[in-house]
Every structure is written in structure tokens, then in C-alpha cells.
Write an enzyme that holds these catalytic residues in place. Structure first.
Site, mmCIF file in Angstrom:
data_model
loop_
_atom_site.group_PDB
_atom_site.id
_atom_site.type_symbol
_atom_site.label_atom_id
_atom_site.label_comp_id
_atom_site.label_asym_id
_atom_site.label_seq_id
_atom_site.Cartn_x
_atom_site.Cartn_y
_atom_site.Cartn_z
ATOM 1 N N LYS A 74 -14.107 77.740 34.488
ATOM 2 C CA LYS A 74 -15.063 79.139 34.506
ATOM 3 C C LYS A 74 -15.795 79.177 34.868
ATOM 4 C CE LYS A 74 -13.510 84.376 33.177
ATOM 5 N NZ LYS A 74 -13.107 85.205 32.553
ATOM 6 N N SER A 149 -10.624 88.922 34.031
ATOM 7 C CA SER A 149 -11.785 88.056 34.556
ATOM 8 C C SER A 149 -11.802 86.964 35.365
ATOM 9 C CB SER A 149 -13.000 88.552 33.320
ATOM 10 O OG SER A 149 -13.090 87.787 32.926
ATOM 11 N N SER A 173 -8.002 87.907 30.086
ATOM 12 C CA SER A 173 -8.555 86.931 31.516
ATOM 13 C C SER A 173 -7.909 86.086 31.814
ATOM 14 C CB SER A 173 -10.654 86.943 30.871
ATOM 15 O OG SER A 173 -10.699 88.549 31.756
HETATM 16 N N1 GLN Z 1 -9.656 93.010 30.958
HETATM 17 C C1 GLN Z 1 -10.924 92.940 29.832
HETATM 18 C C2 GLN Z 1 -11.730 93.793 29.819
HETATM 19 O O1 GLN Z 1 -12.499 93.805 31.175
HETATM 20 C C3 GLN Z 1 -10.709 91.691 29.319
HETATM 21 C C4 GLN Z 1 -11.994 90.840 29.843
HETATM 22 C C5 GLN Z 1 -11.387 89.338 29.534
HETATM 23 O O2 GLN Z 1 -10.322 88.819 28.938
HETATM 24 N N2 GLN Z 1 -12.193 88.310 29.826
HETATM 25 O O3 GLN Z 1 -12.679 93.088 28.866
#
Ligand code: GLN
Length: 456
Positions: A74, A149, A173
Site C-alpha cells: 500500500k 482504504s 481498511s
Molecule cells: N473507513 C475508515 C476511515 O475512513 C477506516 C480507514 C482505515 O482503516 N484506514 O477512517
């Protein structure tokens, strides 16, 4: 051929590491334009590294435990000489000057990094649509979001562009995109994997973990990346298991698993039906099924987002345009700006004690409740995401977007391990089964996922 079988074929010279890299490069060249999983590739270095591994094998020298396996990472994890943009314009020219601890370990075990993967800007999102470099497609449901994400990490696995990918999970994510793309994703116990070299979203919640198409890939990756790191004060020094020791298992005798009514209540009916079928397979495998209840489901999203805003605000203060790229507020997207603004507001003196401290209190209430739910059971099982992924470009309000996370933020708030594995499909779209365990019971999740996979 699963990942561990491929590893063994590479080690015996049946397949070369070079062939493995080349076959992925071919798939990437053919499909990445459409899928947009990889933001940047590292082809030449990958081939060079493969050649060196093949030579070692040909000369009968010892190779590492990931010899010749191809990894995508990532784009919020530092890899030397690649652009670690976190999918933001802010860092579009930031070239990694060192390898994150996990990357260092993968390379030391002869894993090959093929490139960096798309994501929501600074990992703040659940759809990968907020990337400055455009959205990623869901290879399992073209036209829909891959989740986020770590959308690029899941899409690269679903599109067979690498053996294993590495993502980060702050509130789901890794598990959310794994669920939407029909692959396996695993968030280890908080502190099991070093965060050194990860660009923080919310440091008390962030955890790095792997995604793969089969459990052996997850287990192999964990064997390498789960480790105490003396340079990172939140890592745990524990007697870690061999995660591959359970991948052949097909019995869950003596394991107690629990469903939770409140998780089912917030989830679409069709998703529940599909997830139930997977849970029944665990029962067929010998697990005893019980029910637990969770009183604080409504508290989870507000607690999570409040902590996330404040910690993210503080993490972004270094992007002031002096050391790295641009001043973040001048170039970032709407969601990142929203978090910075609200985070700054909450952090102001007159509000201290009013919101953040309350959120920390709520967090301990949630953590205690989850730990007591897990006291007499091995796993809590249920849906990973409560609804199906929307079509790319469909306009959602921030609250609708946050609602995707209701079942995944719990594990981050509680610091427990959690994995997602494909349970089945609804309208030809994959849906995931989530498995959560006590801190450091990561192996139990790997075992149950193995049983599910081996009895399919
Ligand atoms: N969707 C969650 C957020 O926007 C989780 C994001 C993540 O785990 N990086 O914070």
C-alpha cells in the site's frame, strides 16, 4: 496452486522466481490500466532480485521463507526509491528514503516488492474513490468500488497481480476491501506488527496486515511481519506461533464461536443469509455455536471517528510544505480536509476534555465489553461489511460512507485481531465473513479460515 505450494515449487526450481515475477508483470501490463490497483511499479528491481534468488537456488544456497513470492505494498508504507504518496497530491513527489520495518523483513526473507498500491487519500475512506490518482475498480464486480482504504491491495489480489499484498487497517481498511473483492484480509492484534515506516492515519488504531487469495499466503506473510521491533514502542514481545501450522486443518473440534445479534441487526438481510451459510460450515467443521450480545454498537462509529480526527490532525502537522511536498490543506481532497478541520477544532483548548477524553472513555467501555464477550468463546463471527459496495462515482454523504465501517472499527478500538474471508456472493458481488478473537489469539482466526477454505 496456493501460495505455499508455489513457494515450494520455487524453492525446488520447478518454477523460477523470474518466471513468477514475469507472469505478474504480464497481468499487470494487461489489466492495470482498467483496474488502477498499482500506482507505481518496480519492475527492473523486482527482476534483478528474482535473478539473485534463482541463482542462490541453482547453487544450492539457503533462501528466505518468502523466496520469489511477489508482494504489492500500500502506498502509505515506505519503500526505498518509490513514490510513497499515500495517494495524495501532498506527497506526489515524495520518494521513500528507507524501507518500512515490514518491507525490510519481507525483502530479508527474499520476498519481492513489485510496486505500490492505490488507496484512499491518507487511508481516510472506505471506497478508494478519494485517491488523487483516481478510483480503483473492483475486479470481482466491475463498476463498483473495491472498498477501502486498501482498495488497491485487495484489487491487486483479486485481479491476480501479485501473490500477497500489504495493507493498513485503522477501522477496517484491510477487511472491508477484502470483503468487497472476495479475497482474504487480516488485521493482526494491535502491536503484533511494527508500524515503523507507515504514514499514520490514527496511530492508536493503525495496524499493518496482509491480503491474499488463500490462507497460506496470509500465514506466510504473518510469519515474517509479526515481530517485536525495539524501535517501535507499541510492538509486542510475545511468543508468536507458526501461522502456517494450522493451514491444513479441517476440524474445529473444541472451538466455541459466537454470533452477535446486534451485528446481524445492522446488516442487509441477503448478506446475513450468505454469511450464515459460512458460519454453518464452521459448525459442520465441529465448532460449537453460541450467541453473545453487545450493548454499545451505537457508540462505536462516533468514538472511532472522533479519535481518528484528532490523531489524524496531529499526524498531518508535518505536511506543512517545508519538509515534504505541499502544505496538505492547500492540495488535499474534501475528506482529508474535513478530518483536519474537525480534528483541529476538537483539539483546541476550550474543547479539551469535552470530546476527545470522552471518546477515550467510550473506547475503554467498548474494549471491556468486547473482551468480556470473548471471555468464554474463541471467536466472534459475523458479516464484515453491512452493505454491498456502491457503484463508482455514486454520491454518498460522509455519514453513509462511515456506515460501511460499523462492524470493522470495533476490532481497532479493542485492539483485537480480525480477519475477513469470502463467505459467498449476493447478486454476484462477494461478501465477507469476519472473525474476531482475543488479543494474541490471531492463530485461531487463521485456523477457522483454513477450515472454511479446506472444506469448500
Ligand atoms: N473507513 C475508515 C476511515 O475512513 C477506516 C480507514 C482505515 O482503516 N484506514 O477512517
Amino acid at each position: 496452486m496456493n501460495v505455499i505450494e508455489k513457494l515450494n515449487s520455487i524453492k525446488t526450481g520447478e518454477i523460477t522466481a523470474k518466471e513468477n515475477v514475469e507472469s505478474f508483470i504480464k497481468v499487470i501490463d494487461e489489466n492495470n490500466e482498467e483496474i488502477n490497483a498499482f500506482l507505481e511499479l518496480n519492475k527492473e528491481n523486482a527482476l534483478k532480485q528474482a535473478k539473485a534468488i534463482d541463482e542462490k537456488i541453482a547453487n544450492g544456497k539457503k533462501v528466505g521463507s518468502l523466496a520469489g513470492l511477489v508482494f504489492g505494498v500500500k502506498a502509505n508504507i515506505n519503500v526505498e526509491d518509490l513514490i510513497v504518496s499515500a495517494a495524495s497530491k501532498t506527497l506526489e513527489n515524495y520518494i521513500g528514503s528507507y524501507n518500512a520495518s515490514v518491507v525490510e523483513k519481507i525483502i530479508a526473507e527474499d520476498g519481492i516488492i513489485i510496486g505500490l498500491l492505490n488507496m484512499d487519500e491518507f487511508a481516510a475512506g472506505s471506497s478508494t474513490e478519494t485517491s488523487y490518482f483516481g478510483p480503483t475498480q473492483n475486479p470481482a464486480a466491475i463498476g463498483r468500488i473495491p472498498g477501502g482504504s486498501s482498495g488497491g491491495s485487495a484489487a491487486a489480489i483479486a485481479a491476480k497481480m501479485c501473490d500477497i499484498s500489504i495493507g493498513s487497517d485503522t477501522g477496517g481498511s484491510i477487511r472491508n476491501p477484502a470483503s468487497h473483492c472476495g479475497v482474504i484480509g487480516f488485521k493482526p492484534t494491535y502491536g503484533a506488527v511494527s508500524r515503523q515506516g507507515l504514514l499514520d492515519l490514527s496511530m492508536s488504531l493503525d495496524q499493518i496486515g496482509p491480503l491474499a487469495n488463500d490462507v497460506s499466503g496470509i500465514a506466510l506473510a504473518l510469519n515474517t511481519i509479526v515481530d517485536y521491533d525495539e524501535t517501535e514502542c507499541t510492538t509486542l514481545n510475545w511468543d508468536k506461533p507458526d501461522f502456517t501450522s494450522v493451514i491444513e486443518d479441517n476440524s474445529l473440534e473444541n472451538m466455541k464461536i459466537a454470533i452477535c445479534k446486534e451485528f446481524i441487526d445492522v446488516t442487509d438481510d441477503e448478506i446475513n443469509k450468505t454469511v450464515n451459510k459460512a458460519i454453518n460450515k464452521l459448525v459442520d467443521g465441529g465448532a460449537e455455536l453460541v450467541e453473545v450480545s453487545f450493548d454499545y454498537i451505537d457508540l462505536c462509529l462516533p468514538t472511532y471517528y472522533l479519535i481518528n480526527y484528532v490523531e489524524f490532525f496531529s499526524a498531518t502537522r508535518k505536511y506543512d510544505g517545508r519538509d515534504y511536498g505541499y502544505r496538505i490543506e492547500e492540495v488535499c481532497g474534501d475528506e482529508v480536509l474535513r478530518r483536519i478541520k474537525i480534528g483541529s477544532h476538537i483539539a483546541q483548548a476550550e474543547f479539551s476534555g469535552k470530546y476527545y477524553k470522552q471518546a477515550l472513555k467510550a473506547r475503554s467501555v467498548i474494549r471491556n465489553e468486547i473482551n468480556s464477550m470473548l471471555e468464554n468463546v474463541d471467536l466472534i463471527v459475523g458479516p464484515t461489511v453491512p452493505k454491498l459496495p456502491h457503484k463508482i462515482g455514486e454520491k454518498l454523504t460522509p455519514m453513509e460512507m462511515y456506515a460501511y465501517d460499523i462492524l470493522t472499527v470495533i476490532a481497532n478500538l479493542a485492539g483485537i485481531p480480525a480477519g475477513s474471508i469470502k463467505a459467498g456472493e449476493v447478486d454476484n458481488i462477494p461478501v465477507g465473513l469476519q472473525l474476531q478473537a482475543k488479543p494474541l489469539d490471531d492463530l485461531k482466526i487463521i485456523k477457522a479460515m483454513s477450515v472454511l477454505q479446506n472444506t469448500q
